[in-house]
Write a protein that holds these residues in place. Structure first.
Motif, PDB file in Angstrom:
ATOM      1  N   PHE A  24       0.954  -1.219   0.016  1.00 37.86           N
ATOM      2  CA  PHE A  24      -0.143  -0.066   0.137  1.00 37.86           C
ATOM      3  C   PHE A  24       0.833   1.108   0.038  1.00 37.86           C
ATOM      4  N   VAL A  25       1.720   1.297   0.945  1.00 37.22           N
ATOM      5  CA  VAL A  25       2.811   2.376   0.813  1.00 37.22           C
ATOM      6  C   VAL A  25       3.245   2.652  -0.395  1.00 37.22           C
ATOM      7  N   VAL A  26       3.978   1.658  -0.958  1.00 42.64           N
ATOM      8  CA  VAL A  26       4.514   1.907  -2.303  1.00 42.64           C
ATOM      9  C   VAL A  26       3.701   2.320  -3.270  1.00 42.64           C
ATOM     10  N   LEU A  27       2.306   1.876  -3.513  1.00 39.30           N
ATOM     11  CA  LEU A  27       1.194   2.427  -4.155  1.00 39.30           C
ATOM     12  C   LEU A  27       0.833   3.751  -3.734  1.00 39.30           C
ATOM     13  N   ARG A  28       0.913   4.088  -2.732  1.00 37.93           N
ATOM     14  CA  ARG A  28       0.578   5.191  -2.404  1.00 37.93           C
ATOM     15  C   ARG A  28       1.719   6.477  -2.748  1.00 37.93           C
ATOM     16  N   LYS A  29       2.980   6.038  -2.762  1.00 38.96           N
ATOM     17  CA  LYS A  29       4.041   6.875  -3.407  1.00 38.96           C
ATOM     18  C   LYS A  29       4.117   6.979  -4.756  1.00 38.96           C
ATOM     19  N   MET A  30       3.927   5.817  -5.594  1.00 42.93           N
ATOM     20  CA  MET A  30       3.918   5.965  -6.900  1.00 42.93           C
ATOM     21  C   MET A  30       2.826   6.787  -7.419  1.00 42.93           C
ATOM     22  N   ILE A  31       1.552   6.760  -6.887  1.00 42.61           N
ATOM     23  CA  ILE A  31       0.214   7.322  -7.374  1.00 42.61           C
ATOM     24  C   ILE A  31      -0.179   8.145  -6.415  1.00 42.61           C
ATOM     25  N   GLY A  32       0.551   9.373  -6.019  1.00 41.72           N
ATOM     26  CA  GLY A  32       0.247   9.852  -4.882  1.00 41.72           C
ATOM     27  C   GLY A  32      -1.193  10.979  -5.140  1.00 41.72           C
ATOM     28  N   ASN A  33      -1.482  10.984  -6.405  1.00 43.28           N
ATOM     29  CA  ASN A  33      -2.589  11.918  -6.846  1.00 43.28           C
ATOM     30  C   ASN A  33      -3.973  11.354  -6.455  1.00 43.28           C
ATOM     31  N   ARG A  34      -3.948   9.942  -6.334  1.00 42.62           N
ATOM     32  CA  ARG A  34      -5.205   9.208  -5.995  1.00 42.62           C
ATOM     33  C   ARG A  34      -5.377   9.079  -4.506  1.00 42.62           C
ATOM     34  N   SER A  35      -6.690   8.687  -4.331  1.00 41.56           N
ATOM     35  CA  SER A  35      -6.910   8.804  -2.814  1.00 41.56           C
ATOM     36  C   SER A  35      -6.888   7.528  -1.933  1.00 41.56           C
ATOM     37  N   PHE A  36      -6.564   7.922  -0.748  1.00 36.96           N
ATOM     38  CA  PHE A  36      -6.610   6.475   0.013  1.00 36.96           C
ATOM     39  C   PHE A  36      -7.160   5.364  -0.295  1.00 36.96           C
ATOM     40  N   ASP A  37      -8.496   5.218  -0.710  1.00 37.89           N
ATOM     41  CA  ASP A  37      -9.175   4.330  -0.938  1.00 37.89           C
ATOM     42  C   ASP A  37      -8.713   3.539  -2.298  1.00 37.89           C
ATOM     43  N   PHE A  38      -8.400   4.429  -3.213  1.00 36.92           N
ATOM     44  CA  PHE A  38      -8.109   4.016  -4.350  1.00 36.92           C
ATOM     45  C   PHE A  38      -6.816   2.923  -4.345  1.00 36.92           C
ATOM     46  N   CYS A  39      -5.648   3.379  -3.707  1.00 39.40           N
ATOM     47  CA  CYS A  39      -4.638   2.655  -3.357  1.00 39.40           C
ATOM     48  C   CYS A  39      -4.883   1.381  -2.533  1.00 39.40           C
ATOM     49  N   ASN A  40      -5.701   1.491  -1.686  1.00 42.43           N
ATOM     50  CA  ASN A  40      -6.311   0.218  -0.895  1.00 42.43           C
ATOM     51  C   ASN A  40      -6.829  -0.585  -1.838  1.00 42.43           C
ATOM     52  N   ARG A  41      -7.508  -0.196  -2.560  1.00 40.47           N
ATOM     53  CA  ARG A  41      -8.470  -1.175  -3.505  1.00 40.47           C
ATOM     54  C   ARG A  41      -7.446  -1.953  -4.594  1.00 40.47           C
ATOM     55  N   LEU A  42      -6.449  -1.287  -4.809  1.00 37.40           N
ATOM     56  CA  LEU A  42      -5.625  -1.748  -5.652  1.00 37.40           C
ATOM     57  C   LEU A  42      -4.928  -2.816  -5.088  1.00 37.40           C
ATOM     58  N   VAL A  43      -4.564  -2.691  -3.869  1.00 36.81           N
ATOM     59  CA  VAL A  43      -4.127  -3.564  -3.115  1.00 36.81           C
ATOM     60  C   VAL A  43      -4.936  -5.094  -2.768  1.00 36.81           C
ATOM     61  N   SER A  44      -6.107  -4.615  -2.816  1.00 42.62           N
ATOM     62  CA  SER A  44      -7.279  -5.623  -2.614  1.00 42.62           C
ATOM     63  C   SER A  44      -7.166  -6.363  -3.980  1.00 42.62           C
ATOM     64  N   MET A  45      -6.938  -5.747  -5.082  1.00 41.79           N
ATOM     65  CA  MET A  45      -7.087  -6.520  -6.146  1.00 41.79           C
ATOM     66  C   MET A  45      -6.023  -7.487  -6.595  1.00 41.79           C
ATOM     67  N   VAL A  46      -4.860  -7.205  -5.772  1.00 46.03           N
ATOM     68  CA  VAL A  46      -3.636  -7.970  -5.643  1.00 46.03           C
ATOM     69  C   VAL A  46      -4.032  -9.282  -5.049  1.00 46.03           C
ATOM     70  N   HIS A  47      -4.454  -8.872  -3.768  1.00 49.89           N
ATOM     71  CA  HIS A  47      -5.211 -10.040  -3.052  1.00 49.89           C
ATOM     72  C   HIS A  47      -6.071 -11.014  -3.488  1.00 49.89           C
ATOM     73  N   VAL A  48      -7.004 -10.588  -4.246  1.00 55.21           N
ATOM     74  CA  VAL A  48      -7.743 -11.565  -5.101  1.00 55.21           C
ATOM     75  C   VAL A  48      -7.008 -12.409  -5.968  1.00 55.21           C
ATOM     76  N   GLY A  49      -6.345 -11.845  -6.448  1.00 55.54           N
ATOM     77  CA  GLY A  49      -5.411 -13.011  -7.388  1.00 55.54           C
ATOM     78  C   GLY A  49      -4.427 -13.982  -6.502  1.00 55.54           C
ATOM     79  N   VAL A  50      -4.015 -13.451  -5.591  1.00 56.07           N
ATOM     80  CA  VAL A  50      -3.276 -14.344  -4.642  1.00 56.07           C
ATOM     81  C   VAL A  50      -4.073 -15.215  -3.950  1.00 56.07           C
ATOM     82  N   ALA A  51      -5.162 -14.953  -3.454  1.00 57.10           N
ATOM     83  CA  ALA A  51      -6.273 -15.617  -2.644  1.00 57.10           C
ATOM     84  C   ALA A  51      -6.749 -16.816  -3.522  1.00 57.10           C
ATOM     85  N   ILE A  52      -7.229 -16.381  -4.709  1.00 57.10           N
ATOM     86  CA  ILE A  52      -7.520 -17.423  -5.786  1.00 57.10           C
ATOM     87  C   ILE A  52      -6.533 -18.429  -6.193  1.00 57.10           C
ATOM     88  N   TRP A  53      -5.474 -17.920  -6.478  1.00 55.66           N
ATOM     89  CA  TRP A  53      -4.470 -18.579  -6.831  1.00 55.66           C
ATOM     90  C   TRP A  53      -3.939 -19.799  -5.617  1.00 55.66           C
TER      91      TRP A  53
END
Length: 232
Positions: A24-53
């Motif tokens: 989350f911190v890395v994504l927040r630094k990379m796309i700082g113009n986006r909201s807290f929720d936006f970055c958190n949902r990107l993390v959640s998308m990563v988890h979806v892939g990991v969890a299903i796998w």
């Protein structure tokens, strides 16, 4: 309870919480113009892939994915549950920083954490829990994409409408058709009470969310039809 759980399992949970936070911190630094929720949902998308796998890799027999019922969990199942437990702990903390706080989301996270924690601690019900985790996550990419598209100003686009319809259909199939099937076998098998209670709780939350999703789809379709008729 807990005596049969290896140190490595709890280590995976603790390290996982910090790992999801670091992403989350890395994504927040990379796309700082986006909201807290936006970055958190990107993390959640990563988890979806990991969890299903991880969940898919731990299923012993795809012809009977929930069997053997109430059996000792395999190392692969424990790993899948531990990684997702670390994510839900991380995400629950993030939910407390998003305003307004969603009560239903907090309940969902609490029930999920208790269920995963119970499954890991007792070391049983791995097949049922992994099946539940797989069904929980399969519709989540569309749920998160819905919010991401809003922030990207695609709320009223055709892409957003298609995404919402896909979300409603997949959520309905996973949570309202397959979900009760998994819940029934979890409740009727010889599983610990905490696992039965959380299984029932997740199904109840899914029904509540289904009601909200149906309202959302009908509103979006009716609003779109009104706009088109106004233009014509």
């Amino acid at each position: 309870m807990g005596s049969s759980v290896s140190f490595d399992t709890w280590h995976t949970v603790v390290v996982g919480v910090f790992a999801w936070s670091a992403v989350f911190v890395v994504l927040r630094k990379m796309i700082g113009n986006r909201s807290f929720d936006f970055c958190n949902r990107l993390v959640s998308m990563v988890h979806v892939g990991v969890a299903i796998w991880l969940s898919s890799a731990s299923i012993k027999d795809w012809r009977h994915p929930l069997h053997p019922l109430a059996s000792p969990s395999s190392p692969l199942q424990i790993r899948a549950l531990a990684v997702s437990l670390s994510y839900f702990i991380y995400d629950f903390i993030c939910c407390l920083f998003v305003t307004p706080i969603s009560i239903s989301n907090c309940i969902h996270h609490t029930v999920s954490i208790l269920g995963l924690l119970g499954g890991i601690s007792y070391g049983v019900c791995g097949s049922e829990l992994v099946g539940c985790l797989w069904l929980m996550e399969i519709s989540n990419p569309f749920m998160h994409m819905r919010e991401l598209l809003k922030e990207l100003n695609y709320k009223d686009s055709n892409l957003s409408l298609i995404n919402d319809i896909c979300f409603a259909l997949i959520f309905s199939f996973a949570r309202l058709i397959m979900g009760p099937y998994v819940t029934y076998y979890t409740l009727t098998a010889n599983n610990p009470f905490i696992i039965k209670a959380t299984s029932f709780g997740l199904q109840a939350v899914s029904i509540f969310w289904f009601y909200k999703i149906v309202r959302m789809v009908f509103y979006k379709l009716s609003n779109r039809n009104w706009k088109e008729s106004k233009v014509s």
